[in-house]
Every structure is written in structure tokens, then in C-alpha cells.
Design a protein around this motif. Structure first.
Motif, short mmCIF file in Angstrom:
data_model
loop_
_atom_site.label_atom_id
_atom_site.label_comp_id
_atom_site.label_asym_id
_atom_site.label_seq_id
_atom_site.Cartn_x
_atom_site.Cartn_y
_atom_site.Cartn_z
N LEU A 11 -10.20 -16.31 7.40
CA LEU A 11 -10.73 -17.26 6.42
C LEU A 11 -11.67 -16.52 5.47
O LEU A 11 -12.34 -15.57 5.88
CB LEU A 11 -11.51 -18.37 7.13
N PRO A 12 -11.75 -16.92 4.19
CA PRO A 12 -12.72 -16.29 3.29
C PRO A 12 -14.13 -16.36 3.88
O PRO A 12 -14.51 -17.37 4.48
CB PRO A 12 -12.60 -17.13 2.01
N SER A 13 -14.91 -15.29 3.70
CA SER A 13 -16.22 -15.22 4.36
C SER A 13 -17.21 -16.24 3.79
O SER A 13 -18.09 -16.72 4.50
CB SER A 13 -16.80 -13.81 4.25
N ALA A 39 -2.02 -6.75 7.48
CA ALA A 39 -2.55 -5.54 6.84
C ALA A 39 -2.08 -5.44 5.38
O ALA A 39 -2.79 -4.90 4.52
CB ALA A 39 -2.11 -4.30 7.62
N LEU A 40 -0.88 -5.96 5.11
CA LEU A 40 -0.34 -5.89 3.75
C LEU A 40 -1.13 -6.73 2.76
O LEU A 40 -1.21 -6.40 1.58
CB LEU A 40 1.10 -6.42 3.73
N VAL A 41 -1.69 -7.84 3.24
CA VAL A 41 -2.34 -8.79 2.32
C VAL A 41 -3.85 -8.84 2.50
O VAL A 41 -4.52 -9.75 2.03
CB VAL A 41 -1.73 -10.22 2.48
N GLU A 42 -4.40 -7.81 3.12
CA GLU A 42 -5.84 -7.79 3.42
C GLU A 42 -6.68 -7.94 2.14
O GLU A 42 -7.75 -8.54 2.16
CB GLU A 42 -6.20 -6.48 4.13
N ASP A 43 -6.17 -7.42 1.02
CA ASP A 43 -6.93 -7.49 -0.24
C ASP A 43 -7.10 -8.92 -0.75
O ASP A 43 -7.89 -9.16 -1.66
CB ASP A 43 -6.24 -6.66 -1.33
N LEU A 44 -6.38 -9.86 -0.17
CA LEU A 44 -6.48 -11.26 -0.60
C LEU A 44 -7.47 -12.07 0.24
O LEU A 44 -7.63 -13.27 0.03
CB LEU A 44 -5.10 -11.94 -0.51
N ASP A 47 -9.94 -14.71 -1.15
CA ASP A 47 -9.43 -15.78 -2.02
C ASP A 47 -8.40 -16.68 -1.33
O ASP A 47 -8.14 -17.79 -1.79
CB ASP A 47 -8.76 -15.17 -3.26
N PHE A 48 -7.80 -16.18 -0.27
CA PHE A 48 -6.74 -16.90 0.44
C PHE A 48 -7.11 -17.07 1.92
O PHE A 48 -7.86 -16.26 2.47
CB PHE A 48 -5.43 -16.10 0.42
N ILE A 49 -6.55 -18.08 2.54
CA ILE A 49 -6.49 -18.12 4.00
C ILE A 49 -5.23 -17.35 4.39
O ILE A 49 -4.15 -17.60 3.86
CB ILE A 49 -6.43 -19.58 4.51
N LEU A 50 -5.38 -16.38 5.28
CA LEU A 50 -4.26 -15.52 5.69
C LEU A 50 -3.91 -15.80 7.14
O LEU A 50 -4.79 -15.74 8.02
CB LEU A 50 -4.64 -14.05 5.52
N ILE A 51 -2.66 -16.11 7.40
CA ILE A 51 -2.23 -16.45 8.76
C ILE A 51 -1.03 -15.60 9.16
O ILE A 51 0.06 -15.73 8.57
CB ILE A 51 -1.88 -17.96 8.88
N GLY A 52 -1.24 -14.73 10.13
CA GLY A 52 -0.14 -13.93 10.67
C GLY A 52 0.41 -14.63 11.91
O GLY A 52 -0.35 -14.94 12.84
N ILE A 53 1.71 -14.88 11.91
CA ILE A 53 2.34 -15.63 13.00
C ILE A 53 3.13 -14.67 13.87
O ILE A 53 4.05 -14.00 13.40
CB ILE A 53 3.30 -16.72 12.44
N ARG A 202 1.54 -3.47 -3.36
CA ARG A 202 0.67 -3.69 -4.52
C ARG A 202 1.20 -4.84 -5.38
O ARG A 202 0.46 -5.71 -5.82
CB ARG A 202 0.61 -2.40 -5.35
N ASP A 203 2.52 -4.85 -5.60
CA ASP A 203 3.12 -5.90 -6.44
C ASP A 203 3.03 -7.28 -5.81
O ASP A 203 2.84 -8.29 -6.51
CB ASP A 203 4.59 -5.56 -6.73
N LEU A 204 3.16 -7.34 -4.49
CA LEU A 204 3.10 -8.67 -3.86
C LEU A 204 1.69 -9.24 -3.92
O LEU A 204 1.52 -10.45 -4.10
CB LEU A 204 3.67 -8.64 -2.43
N ILE A 205 0.67 -8.37 -3.80
CA ILE A 205 -0.73 -8.82 -3.93
C ILE A 205 -0.95 -9.39 -5.34
O ILE A 205 -1.50 -10.48 -5.51
CB ILE A 205 -1.70 -7.63 -3.70
N THR A 206 -0.50 -8.63 -6.34
CA THR A 206 -0.66 -9.06 -7.74
C THR A 206 0.06 -10.38 -7.98
O THR A 206 -0.48 -11.31 -8.59
CB THR A 206 -0.11 -7.98 -8.70
N TRP A 207 1.29 -10.47 -7.49
CA TRP A 207 2.10 -11.67 -7.71
C TRP A 207 1.45 -12.90 -7.07
O TRP A 207 1.37 -13.97 -7.69
CB TRP A 207 3.51 -11.45 -7.17
N LEU A 208 0.99 -12.76 -5.83
CA LEU A 208 0.37 -13.89 -5.14
C LEU A 208 -0.90 -14.34 -5.87
O LEU A 208 -1.12 -15.54 -6.06
CB LEU A 208 0.04 -13.53 -3.69
N HIS A 209 -1.72 -13.39 -6.29
CA HIS A 209 -2.93 -13.71 -7.06
C HIS A 209 -2.58 -14.50 -8.31
O HIS A 209 -3.15 -15.56 -8.58
CB HIS A 209 -3.65 -12.43 -7.48
#
Length: 229
Positions: A11-13, A39-44, A47-53, A202-209
């Protein structure tokens, strides 16, 4: 209800009271685990809630969501069961955390890409966007599953140029199908094999943002318009 999967959530801090966040549901490939995708989306993470299943089945040193009779040939019962469990999981966590219901994203590699495209087709526009990397859409999903409209969905489709498992013609079939049905499709072929390259990451981070921000802007302008009347 308890979760049908083991999962890791970031969760965002500085999470704000009453604020809703876009979410990324990350689905790994066979033999991997949820940390590989997170690990791929750590840069988000701010700004995002990140859930690895994590897949609920074991495979070699990692996990799987279903087993295969051969490439392109899932064990159908296990596949159907996994799709049902993942649908239930998305419902479950959407009620547990401050998730923006209009900004749900699925990303996946290989088996995870197959499932992200399948889930997109059965959940329809309740999913805002997907990033399938090196996968395919099973023919039985297109022919037998109850499909919903994805006319508002954004897709960032990724393919490895020299992928020995899912060659370029598979990527093209994915593109043709999604281009016909989805709201928008970006298709990128990377000079890689069956893997996620640094450029792809890198492209997927940019695209999601960018997709999430444009969705947020549209929401703001439509709520302002409704206040004007």
C-alpha cells in the motif's frame, strides 16, 4: 470470506483517509512466484496498490495457477477453477482495501498473461486495463466462456521477438483479436525471448502511470461537469 490465494500487498506509505487508489493485480508465470512480478512494478508503489497473487499449485521451485498437458493445452478443469478463484479474489480484495473501482489493472507474464487476458474478457470493463506479456488467449475461452464487452479497456500487449514458446504469430493473433474488441491497444515487440526485458519493464511502468492518470483526469472532468448542471 477468506482469500483463495496467498498474496503480497504493497500500500502507498502515505495512504490518505477516504482516498481510493488504482490497483495492479500481478500474475506470475509457471514456476515463479508473486515477488517476481511485484519487483517489476516497485516504482509504482507510492501511487498504486500493488498485489502479487501466488499460484495455489506448486511447480518446480515456484508456483502455478494451473498445469498443462502441453504448451497451449491447459488442464481444462484446473484452468476453469483458477479463473473462478481469481474472479473471487479480485472481488474479495476490492472490498478489503481502498481500491478505485474504475482503475483496476491486471499484468501477467506467460501463464499470468494468459489469465490476465482471460479475466479481462470475462470481467469486461470492470477492469480498466491489462498488460499481458508473452501469452495467448485459449480458443476455448473465446468460444465457450461468457464474454463481456471490453470496449472501454486499455491494453498494452507485449511480445518477445524470439520467444520460442509463443512465437510472433501468436502475438499477432492476440493483437488482431484485442484490437477488434478493446478500447485501445498498444502492441510492442521486444528484442527478447520468453522473458521480460528491462525495456519492457520500463514501458509497462510508464504505460500504467499514464493510463491511470488519464482515467483520473476524465473522472475529475466528468464530476466537475455533473456539478455544473
Amino acid at each position: 470470506m477468506t482469500s483463495p490465494f496467498v498474496y503480497d500487498i504493497h500500500l502507498p506509505s502515505n495512504i490518505g483517509s477516504g482516498k481510493k487508489y488504482p490497483v495492479v493485480f500481478a500474475l506470475h508465470g509457471i514456476g515463479y512466484n508473486e515477488q517476481h512480478m511485484l519487483a517489476l512494478v516497485e516504482d509504482l508503489k507510492e501511487d498504486f496498490i500493488l498485489i502479487g497473487i501466488r499460484g495455489h499449485l506448486t511447480h518446480e521451485n515456484g508456483y502455478a495457477y494451473y498445469y498443462l498437458k502441453g504448451y497451449g493445452n491447459p488442464e481444462r478443469e484446473l484452468f476453469d477453477d483458477s479463473v473462478e478463484k481469481l474472479k473471487n479474489f479480485i472481488d474479495y480484495v476490492s472490498n478489503q482495501y481502498p481500491i478505485d473501482p474504475e482503475r483496476k489493472y491486471l499484468i501477467g507474464f506467460s501463464q499470468g498473461a494468459i489469465l490476465s487476458m482471460t479475466l479481462a474478457l470475462i470481467l469486461g470493463d470492470t477492469i480498466k486495463g491489462i498488460v499481458p506479456m508473452n501469452g495467448y488467449i485459449p480458443s476455448f475461452v473465446k468460444e465457450e466462456y461468457p464474454l463481456k464487452s471490453i470496449a472501454r479497456m486499455s491494453v498494452f500487449l507485449c511480445q518477445g521477438e524470439s520467444d520460442p514458446i509463443f512465437p510472433l504469430n501468436i502475438g499477432q493473433e492476440n493483437y488482431d483479436y484485442l484490437h477488434e474488441h478493446a478500447g485501445s491497444v498498444k502492441y510492442t515487440i521486444y528484442p527478447s525471448a520468453h522473458e521480460i526485458s528491462l525495456n519492457n519493464q520500463r514501458d509497462l511502468i510508464t504505460w500504467l502511470h499514464e493510463d491511470s492518470l488519464s482515467c483520473g483526469e476524465k473522472k475529475k472532468s466528468s464530476s466537475l461537469a455533473s456539478h455544473d448542471h
